[in-house]
Scaffold this active site. Structure first.
Site, mmCIF file in Angstrom:
data_model
loop_
_atom_site.group_PDB
_atom_site.id
_atom_site.type_symbol
_atom_site.label_atom_id
_atom_site.label_comp_id
_atom_site.label_asym_id
_atom_site.label_seq_id
_atom_site.Cartn_x
_atom_site.Cartn_y
_atom_site.Cartn_z
ATOM 1 N N GLY A 128 26.348 62.147 17.038
ATOM 2 C CA GLY A 128 26.106 62.466 15.637
ATOM 3 C C GLY A 128 25.408 63.808 15.466
ATOM 4 N N PHE A 129 25.116 64.142 14.235
ATOM 5 C CA PHE A 129 24.466 65.413 13.896
ATOM 6 C C PHE A 129 23.124 65.551 14.622
ATOM 7 C CE2 PHE A 129 21.537 67.157 10.395
ATOM 8 C CZ PHE A 129 21.583 68.451 10.885
ATOM 9 N N ASN A 133 29.431 54.759 19.045
ATOM 10 C CA ASN A 133 30.719 54.063 18.821
ATOM 11 C C ASN A 133 31.691 54.931 18.022
ATOM 12 O OD1 ASN A 133 29.631 53.951 16.256
ATOM 13 N ND2 ASN A 133 29.821 51.731 16.018
ATOM 14 N N GLY A 183 30.044 59.465 14.321
ATOM 15 C CA GLY A 183 29.807 60.539 15.282
ATOM 16 C C GLY A 183 31.104 61.254 15.644
ATOM 17 N N SER A 210 23.198 55.165 13.552
ATOM 18 C CA SER A 210 23.249 54.589 12.198
ATOM 19 C C SER A 210 23.985 55.557 11.292
ATOM 20 C CB SER A 210 21.851 54.371 11.616
ATOM 21 O OG SER A 210 21.945 53.924 10.273
ATOM 22 N N ASN A 243 18.531 44.839 20.274
ATOM 23 C CA ASN A 243 19.139 45.013 21.599
ATOM 24 C C ASN A 243 18.443 46.125 22.387
ATOM 25 O OD1 ASN A 243 21.045 43.005 21.189
ATOM 26 N ND2 ASN A 243 22.599 44.425 20.441
ATOM 27 N N TYR A 300 20.907 50.416 3.666
ATOM 28 C CA TYR A 300 20.315 51.441 4.531
ATOM 29 C C TYR A 300 18.789 51.359 4.508
ATOM 30 C CZ TYR A 300 19.421 56.083 6.537
ATOM 31 O OH TYR A 300 18.995 57.124 7.326
ATOM 32 N N LYS A 312 16.371 50.104 7.747
ATOM 33 C CA LYS A 312 15.357 50.966 8.350
ATOM 34 C C LYS A 312 13.957 50.344 8.252
ATOM 35 C CE LYS A 312 17.886 54.489 9.711
ATOM 36 N NZ LYS A 312 18.032 54.798 11.152
ATOM 37 N N THR A 364 17.413 66.718 6.375
ATOM 38 C CA THR A 364 17.568 67.685 7.460
ATOM 39 C C THR A 364 18.962 68.304 7.376
ATOM 40 O OG1 THR A 364 16.100 66.336 8.821
ATOM 41 C CG2 THR A 364 17.421 67.977 9.964
#
Length: 321
Positions: A13-14, A35, A39, A78, A102, A148, A152, A178
Site C-alpha cells: 500500500g501507500f 492481499n 495495495g 486496511s 491474528n 473504519y 480502528k 498523509t
C-alpha cells in the site's frame, strides 16, 4: 550479525511500501504481506530483487504464519480511504479486528514488538480542537464510516489488552491525513482527487461548502515519526501528523496554483459523518519522540505532483498548451 526482521502488513500500500523502503534502508530484513485488495505490487517491485526482502500474498484476517524469528510487526493492512471502506465495509472490520488479533498472537509467539496503524478517525467528528491523545472522540458506530472508525478503535483496545494482559510490547500511532508519491489516483481522498482533476482540466469536486479543515503531512515525515515511535519505549497512542491546518477551499486554490489551472469548483453534498475539523495536537510526539514535520506543504505538493504527472492521462489538448 543477523539482520533484524520486520513484518509490514499492507506492505504494497501507500504507507506500507514507504515503510518497507525505510526499513530496507536501515538494514532490516523486510517481509511485506498484502492481499492486494487496495495495495499495488508496483509500489514495491523495486524491492523484489533484494535478498533482504520477501513478499507474502496473504489476507491477515486469516491465520498468519511467518517462519523464522521476527523482531517487529507493523500492522498497516486496511483500506484507508472512504471510497474503499464504504465499498468493502466487512473486510475493513475484519482486518481491524480478526487481522489485529491474528498478528498480536503472532507477535506473542515470536516475542516481537508490534506497532498498529490507528487513525485520526478514532476522534470522529471532533468536539475538541485540535485533537490530543486524551480526547476520546465523537464517533457514530452505526453510520456509514463506522466500519473504519470502530475497526480502528477496536484495534487499539485489543492491542492495549495484549499489552496489559500478556505484557506484549506494543505501539499505537494515530495517523492524520498523509500524502505523497504512490497514493492511488482513484482512492477518493481529497489530494489525489484534486491533483487528478486539475491535471485533466476538470472542475475540482468539493464536498460541502469547503469550509471543513484538514492537516496534510508529507509521507517522509510520517514514516520518520512511525520509525521513532516503534523504537521508543512509549506504549500509549501518539498522534503523528502535520498541525498546519487548511480549509478544503483554500487547498483547492493551492492545487490550482501549483498545476497552473484556473480555479473551477464543483460543489457536491457533504457525505454523512464527514469530520468538519481535523488538526493534530503533536505536543506528545515532540516530547516523547523529538519529532515534528520538516517538509512544508509547498515542497511536499511539488514532489507529489511530479509523481501524479507520470500517472494521470492528460487530454491531448492540454498537452499542447
Amino acid at each position: 550479525m543477523a539482520r533484524k526482521r520486520v513484518l509490514v502488513t499492507g506492505g504494497a500500500g501507500f504507507l506500507g511500501s514507504h515503510l518497507c523502503d525505510r526499513f530496507i534502508a536501515e538494514g532490516f530484513h523486510v517481509i511485506a504481506m498484502d492481499n492486494l485488495i487496495t495495495g499495488n505490487l508496483e509500489n514495491i517491485e523495486h524491492l523484489f530483487k533484494l535478498e533482504q526482502f520477501e513478499f507474502y500474498h496473504h489476507d491477515v484476517s486469516k491465520f498468519v504464519h511467518v517462519p523464522g524469528e521476527l523482531d517487529y510487526i507493523l500492522h498497516f493492512a486496511s483500506p484507508a480511504s472512504p471510497i474503499d471502506y464504504l465499498k468493502i465495509p466487512i473486510q475493513t472490520l475484519k482486518v481491524g479486528s480478526l487481522g489485529t488479533h491474528n498478528l498480536l498472537g503472532l507477535a506473542k509467539t515470536k516475542g516481537a514488538r508490534m506497532l498498529i496503524a490507528s487513525t485520526s478517525e478514532v476522534y470522529g467528528d471532533p468536539l475538541v480542537h485540535p485533537q490530543s491523545e486524551d480526547y476520546w472522540g465523537n464517533v457514530n458506530p452505526v453510520g456509514p464510516r463506522g466500519c473504519y472508525d470502530e475497526a480502528k478503535r477496536f484495534q487499539e483496545a485489543m492491542t492495549m489488552a495484549y499489552h496489559m494482559h500478556h505484557g506484549l510490547e506494543t505501539r499505537i500511532v494515530r495517523i492524520f491525513n498523509t500524502y505523497g508519491p504512490r497514493m492511488r489516483l482513484d482512492d477518493g481522498r481529497v489530494l489525489p482527487a484534486f491533483l487528478s482533476q486539475a491535471l485533466r482540466g476538470e472542475p475540482l469536486s468539493i464536498f460541502g461548502d469547503g469550509s471543513q479543515t484538514r492537516s496534510f503531512c508529507y509521507v517522509d515525515d510520517l514514516v520518520e515519526g512511525i520509525y521513532r515511535l516503534l523504537l521508543s519505549d512509549y506504549h500509549m497512542p501518539v498522534n503523528i501528523g502535520n498541525p498546519s491546518e487548511i480549509t478544503i477551499r483554500q487547498f483547492a486554490e493551492e492545487i490550482c496554483k501549483l498545476t497552473g489551472v484556473e480555479l473551477n469548483i464543483e460543489y457536491q453534498p457533504l457525505p454523512t459523518d464527514d469530520p468538519q475539523k481535523r488538526q493534530p495536537d503533536i505536543t506528545l510526539a515532540k516530547e516523547v519522540l523529538g519529532w515534528e514535520p520538516k517538509v512544508d506543504r509547498a515542497e511536499g505538493l511539488q514532489r507529489t505532483l511530479e509523481y501524479f504527472k507520470q500517472k494521470v492521462k492528460v487530454p491531448a489538448e492540454r498537452m499542447m498548451n
